[in-house]
Design a protein around this motif. Sequence first.
Motif, PDB file in Angstrom:
ATOM      1  N   THR A 140     -22.462  -7.669  -7.416  1.00 57.88           N
ATOM      2  CA  THR A 140     -23.593  -7.443  -6.381  1.00 57.88           C
ATOM      3  C   THR A 140     -24.850  -6.799  -6.349  1.00 57.88           C
ATOM      4  O   THR A 140     -25.612  -7.072  -6.807  1.00 57.88           O
ATOM      5  N   CYS A 141     -25.223  -5.445  -7.197  1.00 57.60           N
ATOM      6  CA  CYS A 141     -25.110  -4.804  -6.514  1.00 57.60           C
ATOM      7  C   CYS A 141     -25.369  -4.245  -7.806  1.00 57.60           C
ATOM      8  O   CYS A 141     -24.640  -3.968  -9.166  1.00 57.60           O
ATOM      9  N   ASP A 142     -26.799  -3.672  -8.677  1.00 59.63           N
ATOM     10  CA  ASP A 142     -27.171  -3.048  -9.934  1.00 59.63           C
ATOM     11  C   ASP A 142     -26.481  -2.290  -9.649  1.00 59.63           C
ATOM     12  O   ASP A 142     -25.541  -2.427 -11.612  1.00 59.63           O
ATOM     13  N   GLN A 143     -25.696  -1.400  -9.265  1.00 56.02           N
ATOM     14  CA  GLN A 143     -24.687  -0.109 -10.003  1.00 56.02           C
ATOM     15  C   GLN A 143     -23.209  -0.920 -10.444  1.00 56.02           C
ATOM     16  O   GLN A 143     -22.965  -0.546 -11.489  1.00 56.02           O
ATOM     17  N   LYS A 144     -22.897  -1.444  -9.316  1.00 54.44           N
ATOM     18  CA  LYS A 144     -21.541  -2.445  -9.766  1.00 54.44           C
ATOM     19  C   LYS A 144     -21.995  -3.443 -11.328  1.00 54.44           C
ATOM     20  O   LYS A 144     -21.369  -3.614 -11.823  1.00 54.44           O
ATOM     21  N   LYS A 145     -22.984  -3.541 -11.342  1.00 54.69           N
ATOM     22  CA  LYS A 145     -23.804  -5.170 -12.151  1.00 54.69           C
ATOM     23  C   LYS A 145     -22.948  -4.477 -13.099  1.00 54.69           C
ATOM     24  O   LYS A 145     -22.148  -5.367 -14.404  1.00 54.69           O
ATOM     25  N   LYS A 146     -23.156  -2.942 -13.625  1.00 59.23           N
ATOM     26  CA  LYS A 146     -22.733  -2.798 -14.979  1.00 59.23           C
ATOM     27  C   LYS A 146     -21.935  -1.908 -14.950  1.00 59.23           C
ATOM     28  O   LYS A 146     -21.686  -1.356 -16.651  1.00 59.23           O
ATOM     29  N   LEU A 147     -20.939  -1.858 -14.250  1.00 60.38           N
ATOM     30  CA  LEU A 147     -19.824  -0.795 -14.519  1.00 60.38           C
ATOM     31  C   LEU A 147     -18.503  -0.766 -15.240  1.00 60.38           C
ATOM     32  O   LEU A 147     -18.288  -0.137 -15.783  1.00 60.38           O
ATOM     33  N   GLY A 148     -18.680  -2.809 -15.427  1.00 60.30           N
ATOM     34  CA  GLY A 148     -17.734  -2.737 -16.684  1.00 60.30           C
ATOM     35  C   GLY A 148     -18.489  -2.644 -17.903  1.00 60.30           C
ATOM     36  O   GLY A 148     -17.267  -2.601 -18.611  1.00 60.30           O
ATOM     37  N   GLU A 149     -19.312  -2.030 -18.215  1.00 64.49           N
ATOM     38  CA  GLU A 149     -20.258  -2.127 -19.807  1.00 64.49           C
ATOM     39  C   GLU A 149     -19.537  -0.579 -19.351  1.00 64.49           C
ATOM     40  O   GLU A 149     -19.525  -0.372 -21.414  1.00 64.49           O
ATOM     41  N   ILE A 150     -19.231   0.391 -19.182  1.00 62.21           N
ATOM     42  CA  ILE A 150     -19.438   1.563 -19.188  1.00 62.21           C
ATOM     43  C   ILE A 150     -18.728   2.524 -19.632  1.00 62.21           C
ATOM     44  O   ILE A 150     -19.031   2.569 -21.134  1.00 62.21           O
ATOM     45  N   ASN A 151     -17.154   2.359 -20.015  1.00 51.99           N
ATOM     46  CA  ASN A 151     -16.176   2.966 -20.524  1.00 51.99           C
ATOM     47  C   ASN A 151     -15.583   1.955 -21.032  1.00 51.99           C
ATOM     48  O   ASN A 151     -14.761   0.592 -20.907  1.00 51.99           O
ATOM     49  N   GLU A 152     -15.595   1.814 -22.281  1.00 58.48           N
ATOM     50  CA  GLU A 152     -15.476   0.537 -23.190  1.00 58.48           C
ATOM     51  C   GLU A 152     -14.101   0.398 -23.329  1.00 58.48           C
ATOM     52  O   GLU A 152     -13.344  -0.780 -23.157  1.00 58.48           O
ATOM     53  N   GLU A 153     -13.158   1.636 -22.436  1.00 57.31           N
ATOM     54  CA  GLU A 153     -11.549   1.576 -23.065  1.00 57.31           C
ATOM     55  C   GLU A 153     -11.107   0.791 -21.608  1.00 57.31           C
ATOM     56  O   GLU A 153     -10.059   0.339 -21.674  1.00 57.31           O
ATOM     57  N   ILE A 154     -11.524   0.693 -20.956  1.00 55.65           N
ATOM     58  CA  ILE A 154     -11.323  -0.118 -19.762  1.00 55.65           C
ATOM     59  C   ILE A 154     -12.196  -1.240 -19.284  1.00 55.65           C
ATOM     60  O   ILE A 154     -12.060  -2.903 -18.656  1.00 55.65           O
ATOM     61  N   SER A 155     -13.571  -1.562 -20.470  1.00 58.26           N
ATOM     62  CA  SER A 155     -14.281  -3.126 -19.871  1.00 58.26           C
ATOM     63  C   SER A 155     -12.961  -4.087 -20.481  1.00 58.26           C
ATOM     64  O   SER A 155     -13.165  -5.385 -19.850  1.00 58.26           O
ATOM     65  N   GLU A 156     -12.576  -4.055 -21.098  1.00 63.61           N
ATOM     66  CA  GLU A 156     -11.486  -5.116 -21.354  1.00 63.61           C
ATOM     67  C   GLU A 156     -11.308  -6.269 -19.988  1.00 63.61           C
ATOM     68  O   GLU A 156     -11.166  -7.399 -20.143  1.00 63.61           O
ATOM     69  N   LYS A 157     -10.858  -5.440 -18.531  1.00 63.12           N
ATOM     70  CA  LYS A 157     -10.093  -5.427 -17.833  1.00 63.12           C
ATOM     71  C   LYS A 157     -10.637  -6.428 -16.940  1.00 63.12           C
ATOM     72  O   LYS A 157     -10.981  -6.985 -15.796  1.00 63.12           O
ATOM     73  N   PHE A 158     -13.029  -6.000 -17.329  1.00 60.43           N
ATOM     74  CA  PHE A 158     -13.431  -5.873 -16.251  1.00 60.43           C
ATOM     75  C   PHE A 158     -13.357  -7.634 -16.307  1.00 60.43           C
ATOM     76  O   PHE A 158     -13.937  -8.095 -17.486  1.00 60.43           O
ATOM     77  N   TYR A 159     -13.904  -8.530 -15.182  1.00 58.96           N
ATOM     78  CA  TYR A 159     -14.071  -9.237 -15.285  1.00 58.96           C
ATOM     79  C   TYR A 159     -15.589  -9.932 -14.452  1.00 58.96           C
ATOM     80  O   TYR A 159     -15.096  -9.593 -13.154  1.00 58.96           O
ATOM     81  N   LEU A 160     -16.575  -9.909 -14.659  1.00 60.46           N
ATOM     82  CA  LEU A 160     -17.674  -9.826 -14.479  1.00 60.46           C
ATOM     83  C   LEU A 160     -17.902 -11.298 -13.467  1.00 60.46           C
ATOM     84  O   LEU A 160     -18.043 -12.709 -13.701  1.00 60.46           O
ATOM     85  N   LEU A 161     -17.784 -11.494 -11.301  1.00 60.96           N
ATOM     86  CA  LEU A 161     -17.700 -12.445 -11.059  1.00 60.96           C
ATOM     87  C   LEU A 161     -19.118 -12.380 -10.613  1.00 60.96           C
ATOM     88  O   LEU A 161     -19.796 -11.912  -9.746  1.00 60.96           O
TER      89      LEU A 161
END
Lengths: 430, 340, 328
Positions: A140-161
């Motif tokens: 949705t907003c720009d900040q949310k968009k980038k959320l998954g990329e920042i902490n690579e330790e958890i990013s594998e669980k992120f799914y960008l809708l």
Amino acid sequence: MMKDNQQTDRFQRVVKAASIHYDMEIGKTMAAITDDFPDNPAAMKYFYEKHRNLIRNDSNGKLPSKKTIATLCIHVPVELILAVGAIPVRSCAGAFTTEQLGAEFLPAKSCPMVKSTLGAISYNLLHGKVQPDLIINPATCDQKKKLGEINEEISEKFYLLEMPSTKDSEESREYWLQTVFKLIRKLESVTGNKLTAKSLKRAIQEVAHAQRLYRKFNHIRTSAPVILGKDALLVTNAFFFDDLESWSFHLNLLNEELENRMKTGFRVVNERAPRILLTGSPSVFPNMKMPLLVEELGGFIVSEEFCSSSRMLWDTVAVDEWHLYDMIPALADRYLKPSTCPNFSPNTDRIRKLLSAIEEYKIDGVVCQTFTGCQLYDMETRIIAKAMEQAGIQTLFVETDYSPEDIGQLTTRVEAFLHSLKHNRKKQLI
Amino acid sequence: MNYLQNIKHKADRANVSRLRFWIQLFTFLLIVYGGYFFIHIGSQVPTFACPYNQGSPGTCYLIAMQHGLHLTWSELVSYRGLAFFTGFLTFIGFFIVFNKAWCGFICPLGTLQDWITKLRYKIGIRFSRYDSASFQKLKKIKYVILVLLIAIPLGMSNSFFGLAPINHDMQSPFCQVCPGRTILPLASADTSQIFIDFTNKTTLVMSTLGILITALFFVGAFAKKRFFCFFCPMSALQFLFSRIGILRLTKNGSNCTRCGNCNRVCDVGIIGIAEDITSKYIVKDDCMMCFKCVEACPEDNCLDVRVFNAKIFSSTQEGFFKRYIQPNELSLKNEKNDER
Amino acid sequence: MKLLLRAVLAFCILMMFSLQTGAQIWISNSAPKESSSKVALTGMHKLSTLRGKRGSTKVIQWLRSGSSVEESLFSQADSSAVLLLFDPQKQKVAVETIADHYSSAFVFNNTDEGFYNLFYLTEKVHNDTLLIACASREILNHSCRNGHAKELKYIPYKTFADAIPMQIVRERTKADDLHYFVTSGEFVTFRALYDGKPAEGVKMTLVSQKGWKKVLFTDDEGIASFEIIQDYFTNWNVFDVKKIHNYLLIAEKTFTETGIHQQKAFTHIKYVTTYSEAYLPAKTNYMSFVWGLIVFFITVIASSIAVYVYRNRRNVLKKHNYELPSKY
Ligand code: SF4
Ligand code: SF4
């Protein structure tokens, strides 16, 4: 990787300390909610308990065998998660404690909610301390968009809708439908369950049942002052993490109690209390700063236009033919078309919604909060200001965040605002 | 007053679609077999009461209009023109009572399409929709047909722009291609309307078109809900007078969330019903007044059905949930929330 | 001069024919070749009409003599003859006779919907026989332009036993409504009524447009059925489906009865009643049910396949390689 990191001492120590802080923060907010007010409905006890134990245990009445899927926004169709046999947990966080944890990853000027959410995910401090199998993050907003990329330790669980940036065009609708289809595939692969017409129908109906109760609740609180806004917010906030069935059950109990109050003419505020509509960046427990402030100072929150409350629960799915070919597009439409999220442009529906609520609920004044760093709401504030001015509605715009520092200054402003509302009202009466 | 409110409250929770099903069954039998029971409703019926069907209790106005317009200019201003005009007024008189609900509740072809839809739903084959660009383009077709249906009979008796009058084989041009002519007599076990007419090129083309359209009617209705209605000149003719109808469908745009529920359930796929938040009278060209949208709208008093200005059926939150939640689908401990 | 010659000729021939029993008088819908330009076949029943002032029209019918549809002469009405016209309500209405040098035509207003009955009756004694000749026609009047106020249902025939001693009626069929037209290939049943009662043993002769003849005698119910045959052939590309042909039916019956008519004694009475009607070529000549079905099924199959393929290609679910669960 994540697991390795979680083994480290530092991580464990941070989690432990943060847990204690978080718990204290919850305790403080809960105390303010329960102790500062008389007349709390008895049926609220369930919701109070739920919040008190927010991060104390991880069962929260859920079956451990089910997968848990975290969602970061109202645009994630929870029916789909339910239909594949997983548990949805809305994981937007409202704690100052986790905001500070998240600040480690994000620029200083970021939105407190994004910071808090990232902090909570990174340090296993989500509601009920669940460890989600998948985190669905709508772009949705720009900040949310980038959320998954920042902490690579958890990013594998992120799914960008993926989200379209407008909801009016047919292309965006089409695009969004494709996104939903992709999401279904993802959900199926994570849970190992197939989506069937039967399970989806059931999920839709169960959510609709909850919505029906919520709408009834909304009808009660807007037609008679029998429950305060801070309690109403807790009810909707419990929807984030509570089991759907028991949430509906207890909401129903609450509705019954409130109806009794209506019958006996019982009221929680006197009739001079200005009727307030809250809107803007969403208040998520334990960030109850604004609602509490308004009501402690004698206002009465009749309704909120928040994506943490009404917007999450209001809109319904309408299916014509109960097969997947119609249910899935219907579901997709429900999460796109009526949304009044400011990430869509144009977003005139939000203004219309506010105006109709003002008229229908006999609102005296609007309080519009914006989080420092939340650009979209900040920009839309100007549009709202114009519309409210045209409609002749007094509006208070506040910029705030999760830290308790600005309480003093806010108190003064809210007090003045409420005072002027009361004054106006008197003038109208004369 | 309270009593009336009570009735209204009950009505708002009613399942109109189910009621509609039964009304349609009744009117279908009436329009297809009514003639056998000595029912006679005249020759200005604003729906497909096809006279080619022996059992029809009346005559579809389209055929009466095509015949009635088979006039020379001088006849048009003589008593014949007057006869046409009075017939036309009768048609309007009939029409305004139910407005476009003639399509949604009475038209036998519409009912037939709804039954085909039911069948498809049972089998579980998905339906199609037009995208909005095609929708906008295709909806004009019915007006073109309407204009032709008026111009051809006039062109048979007169010469336009010095051209020779149109051949009489084009008599009742729309009837020649109307699926009602071929299908409805079948209800009276009359197959004589299924033919290819080899008389000459005109009849060959027209009769083949007629059969073609009949075939497409079935295939189309199976793939898309109310496929034929989208091209129906009766719908076009009716829409011209829809504003003066007694039965009305109105919208209060300020209560609308543009959730699109109404558009989603609309069998004809009208987009405006959701997107238009300014018009009060919301009946669009293709609307057949089935009121499914009112059933599907979850906002209080957003869409209303009115007789003149009195609301008789409104969209309500309560009604919406009542109709959409099937309690046996839920595993809930508490069922009494149904009552309010 | 020419006209006079013709009139004389006509008279002579008429005299010749009337001496033979084969010459019948009948009422015809077809106009003589040199009739005025105001006469035309109009309406769905192709009635001969005469255009009057301000677009008004009247029906016009001719008296003819002979037993051939095409060759019969146009003849003049006898001054002693009785001319009767009944409207669809069986009310006697006025009919006007227009005569020129060699022919007579009957003209009337067709304002009501339904069958008009026109009769032309003569009586004379010839060779000990009283000849009572009646030319009759049932004239169906209907225009779809006037709407269909009457139900489109079969309209029964009417009998006029008081006025007409021997009447011929066409039995109605199920399809007999305001739009009905006899077509070739059909069986048409006639009933002879004497004094309003079925008459047995009446000799019925049907003559088709091109002169084909068939003779039958009525049974005890007064009934005789004829197949109206198509008696001409053309190539299909010039085939005219609206081509109107007429048949002529002659019914004859003689009774032994003595009496005196206009000072002439007779020993027999002979009734001759004629009836004529138009018919169209059979629909099977140019309409094909089988072809209709073939086109129907080809279209259904072809368009179903087209829709299936089109939808398959645009199937979003397929695009995502999404397996369809149970019912989809
Ligand atoms: S269903 Fe009701 S609220 Fe939704 S778009 Fe239609 S009219 Fe508006
Ligand atoms: S707009 Fe509403 S009433 Fe009209 S056809 Fe669509 S669903 Fe039916």
